[in-house]
Design a protein around this motif. Structure first.
Motif, PDB file in Angstrom:
ATOM      1  N   CYS A  75       0.618  -1.118  -0.015  1.00 17.87           N
ATOM      2  CA  CYS A  75       0.103  -0.081   0.023  1.00 17.87           C
ATOM      3  C   CYS A  75       0.938   1.290  -0.003  1.00 17.87           C
ATOM      4  CB  CYS A  75      -0.935  -0.028   1.339  1.00 17.87           C
ATOM      5  SG  CYS A  75      -2.625  -0.570   0.641  1.00 17.87           S
ATOM      6  N   VAL A  98      -8.249   3.623  -8.520  1.00 12.46           N
ATOM      7  CA  VAL A  98      -9.058   4.532  -7.734  1.00 12.46           C
ATOM      8  C   VAL A  98      -9.364   3.671  -6.463  1.00 12.46           C
ATOM      9  CG1 VAL A  98     -11.269   5.580  -7.379  1.00 12.46           C
ATOM     10  CG2 VAL A  98      -9.682   5.976  -9.528  1.00 12.46           C
ATOM     11  N   ASN A  99      -9.944   2.394  -6.700  1.00  8.61           N
ATOM     12  CA  ASN A  99     -10.344   1.645  -5.740  1.00  8.61           C
ATOM     13  C   ASN A  99      -9.250   1.270  -4.584  1.00  8.61           C
ATOM     14  OD1 ASN A  99     -12.916   1.486  -6.385  1.00  8.61           O
ATOM     15  ND2 ASN A  99     -13.028  -0.386  -7.709  1.00  8.61           N
ATOM     16  N   THR A 128      -6.415   2.581  -4.164  1.00 16.59           N
ATOM     17  CA  THR A 128      -5.849   4.027  -3.602  1.00 16.59           C
ATOM     18  C   THR A 128      -7.051   4.190  -2.146  1.00 16.59           C
ATOM     19  OG1 THR A 128      -4.962   5.005  -5.276  1.00 16.59           O
ATOM     20  CG2 THR A 128      -5.666   6.375  -3.495  1.00 16.59           C
ATOM     21  N   LYS A 129      -8.368   3.980  -2.417  1.00 22.67           N
ATOM     22  CA  LYS A 129      -9.261   4.218  -1.423  1.00 22.67           C
ATOM     23  C   LYS A 129      -8.994   3.025  -0.247  1.00 22.67           C
ATOM     24  CE  LYS A 129     -14.362   4.210  -0.579  1.00 22.67           C
ATOM     25  NZ  LYS A 129     -14.035   3.322   0.477  1.00 22.67           N
ATOM     26  N   ASP A 130      -8.675   1.669  -0.714  1.00 21.29           N
ATOM     27  CA  ASP A 130      -8.415   0.801   0.124  1.00 21.29           C
ATOM     28  C   ASP A 130      -7.323   1.032   1.251  1.00 21.29           C
ATOM     29  OD1 ASP A 130     -10.550  -0.968  -0.642  1.00 21.29           O
ATOM     30  OD2 ASP A 130      -9.431  -2.097  -2.120  1.00 21.29           O
ATOM     31  N   CYS A 131      -6.199   1.627   0.628  1.00 30.17           N
ATOM     32  CA  CYS A 131      -5.146   1.636   1.201  1.00 30.17           C
ATOM     33  C   CYS A 131      -5.572   3.055   2.320  1.00 30.17           C
ATOM     34  CB  CYS A 131      -4.065   2.189   0.333  1.00 30.17           C
ATOM     35  SG  CYS A 131      -3.367   0.760  -0.759  1.00 30.17           S
ATOM     36  N   ILE A 132      -5.976   3.910   1.653  1.00 25.48           N
ATOM     37  CA  ILE A 132      -6.452   5.269   2.481  1.00 25.48           C
ATOM     38  C   ILE A 132      -7.281   4.747   3.899  1.00 25.48           C
ATOM     39  CG2 ILE A 132      -7.391   7.518   2.886  1.00 25.48           C
ATOM     40  CD1 ILE A 132      -6.640   7.731   0.039  1.00 25.48           C
ATOM     41  N   ASP A 133      -8.192   3.864   3.399  1.00 24.79           N
ATOM     42  CA  ASP A 133      -9.030   3.045   4.705  1.00 24.79           C
ATOM     43  C   ASP A 133      -8.437   2.642   5.514  1.00 24.79           C
ATOM     44  OD1 ASP A 133     -11.209   4.616   3.298  1.00 24.79           O
ATOM     45  OD2 ASP A 133     -12.171   2.599   2.467  1.00 24.79           O
ATOM     46  N   PRO A 167      -2.430   7.201   0.811  1.00 28.94           N
ATOM     47  CA  PRO A 167      -2.370   6.782  -0.466  1.00 28.94           C
ATOM     48  C   PRO A 167      -1.010   5.788  -0.752  1.00 28.94           C
ATOM     49  CG  PRO A 167      -1.969   9.136  -0.754  1.00 28.94           C
ATOM     50  CD  PRO A 167      -1.971   8.733   0.806  1.00 28.94           C
TER      51      PRO A 167
END
Length: 514
Positions: A376, A400-401, A403-408, A413
């Motif tokens: 990540c 996009v997905n 990056t979102k997973d890593c931020i969550d 990011p």
């Protein structure tokens, strides 16, 4: 006045350290982006006993005769000069001096670079049988094994769980810091052994092979050469199609049995169909003897996906896991339906168990947790599947997905192109032939990660040694009587190349001293 100055300095360092430890806490949810590492992940197995020897930097323990464990006080941050950067943590390394010709002979040093796993598993160690110990007598080599920071016992502030929850501390968990650690330990050991002119060969497999490559490129004064086994140095976002890994997995199964390949390909939609029925998840749980009722068809499919991928990646003699799975699937053709045939493959490779634990976190190890963070942050490697594989279409190279997973999960990011910016990778052949030397890229072409490896010679001293039937990191595992000729020949060629590097080094050294 001097006393007050010292007190203020100590107070500032204490505040900095507390800030480092008490930084933002985030959860560590899994995000699976493929597997790296050696088969079993560990070189070391066997009984461990206490050593009577001592060292100014360690509490040594002896894992087995001829091997000693040490701890080096490693710098937390090699690239800054803030007070907290000077914080240290114990980094574990192991030394074997049995075959070493000694400092007076400038005898070589072989260094195994630990990767995304503890260097020693379950507090046990047995380093006999690996390529390093097999080749040490021939070269009269000293052997050093160094654990990667944040794995095993080489964790800043003790607890892996606490370290991974600490956002600031986790920021020091990266490949650049890791190879700086290795360079520091190697330099320190050479100094303590009064062996400044002993040539060093670094060896690693998979992610460790990537580290070996990068250490040679970044620290050529530390390492004379590198053996990078199954190192996917170009398997990064923007350099390869996300479909490559699973294309090779599919090819491995198709070569063993086209019928097996077709059965697996059809099974995904069948699982989805059953899952949609009333009590469908219960039916699937019963059919596959899961330890608990599955939460959805994705749970079962991910379990099977990992099983197929691991079997292909480590499809090594003499058992050949892909053949085991396909043999069972094909043998059940006339005995049961498609789900029964798939389950026969599960039983064949995982043995007949009371139940099979399909939960995502059932095998979620320290390696998974650590490497998910690395994936990540910087090791952004593409994985997915298209129509020409035996898997369902899965375009998971969705930035996009991802990056979102890593931020969550981690609050940051991914740096999609940082690894290739810092270490290189784009046009790797053209770039390395202009300045680099003394690297062996070894691969087995049945290994799905070979898609991201260097498969052609770049120069006379940057060579690719591949085998058609080889699997992940097989060449640097220990020799066996059952090894096929092609594997024996691959290892022999690698050692011959390394011998050539060392021989030239001694000639150059003699000329330099005149």
């Amino acid at each position: 006045m001097l006393t007050m100055s010292i007190l203020l300095k100590l107070l500032f360092q204490l505040v900095s350290l507390l800030a480092l430890i008490s930084s933002t806490i985030v959860s560590a949810n899994p995000y699976n982006r493929g597997r790296l590492g050696l088969s079993g992940g560990i070189f070391l197995q066997g009984d461990q006993t206490k050593s009577t020897k001592s060292s100014p930097h360690t509490n040594p323990e002896t894992p087995k005769k001829d091997f000693e464990i040490f701890f080096y006080n490693q710098t937390l941050d090699h690239f800054n000069y803030k007070p907290e950067s000077y914080t240290t943590f114990p980094q574990r390394y192991v030394i074997n001096t049995k075959y070493w010709g000694g400092a007076k002979e400038n005898a070589p040093i072989f260094v195994y670079l630990g990767a995304e796993a503890p260097l020693i598993k379950n507090e046990t160690a047995n380093m006999t049988g690996a390529l390093l110990t097999d080749s040490a007598p021939r070269f009269k080599a000293l052997l050093i094994y160094i654990e990667h920071r944040f794995y095993g016992k080489s964790v800043p502030f003790g607890s892996f769980e606490n370290a991974m929850k600490n956002a600031t501390l986790r920021g020091y968990f990266n490949s650049a810091q890791a190879i700086a650690d290795y360079a520091t330990v190697i330099t320190y050991v050479k100094e303590k052994l009064s062996a400044p002119l002993s040539p060093v060969i670094v060896i690693g497999g998979s992610y460790g092979g990537m580290l070996a490559t990068w250490l040679r490129l970044r620290y050529p004064h530390v390492a004379l050469g590198a053996l990078a086994s199954s190192a996917p140095v170009v398997n990064f976002h923007g350099l390869l199609s996300y479909n490559g890994y699973r294309t090779i997995v599919s090819k491995d199964y198709k070569e063993v049995s086209k019928r097996c390949y077709r059965t697996i390909k059809k099974s995904w939609s069948k699982i989805d169909t059953v899952a949609l029925r009333p009590n469908g998840l219960s039916i699937l749980s019963q059919r596959f003897k899961t330890c608990s009722r599955i939460n959805g068809s994705e749970e079962l499919k991910n379990y099977l996906l990992e099983m197929y991928e691991v079997a292909a990646q480590y499809n090594a003699p003499p058992k050949y896991p892909v053949t085991v799975i396909c043999g069972a699937i094909d043998a059940a053709l006339k005995k049961t339906d498609i789900l029964g045939r798939i389950f026969a493959g599960v039983v064949a490779i995982k043995n007949n168990q009371t139940c099979y634990d399909t939960r995502p976190d059932a095998t979620y190890s320290e390696t998974n947790k650590g490497y998910n963070w690395q994936t990540c942050s910087e090791m952004v490697q593409p994985f997915g599947a298209e129509r020409d594989t035996m898997f369902q279409i899965d375009p998971t190279d969705n930035v996009v997905n991802f990056t979102k997973d890593c931020i969550d999960t981690y609050g940051v990011p991914p740096r999609l192109h940082w690894a290739t910016t810092y270490f290189g990778g784009k046009d790797i052949g053209f770039v390395l032939q202009r300045f680099a030397s003394n690297i062996i890229f070894s691969n087995g072409l049945r290994d799905p990660y070979s898609v991201g490896g260097v498969l052609k010679d770049i120069s006379d001293t940057i060579v690719a040694i591949s085998t058609i039937n080889g699997s992940h990191c097989l060449d640097i595992m220990g020799a066996r009587q059952t090894d096929p000729d092609w594997l024996v020949q691959q290892r022999q060629r690698e050692l011959d190349v390394i011998e050539g590097w060392i021989r030239k080094y001694y000639v150059d050294l003699l000329s330099y001293k005149k």
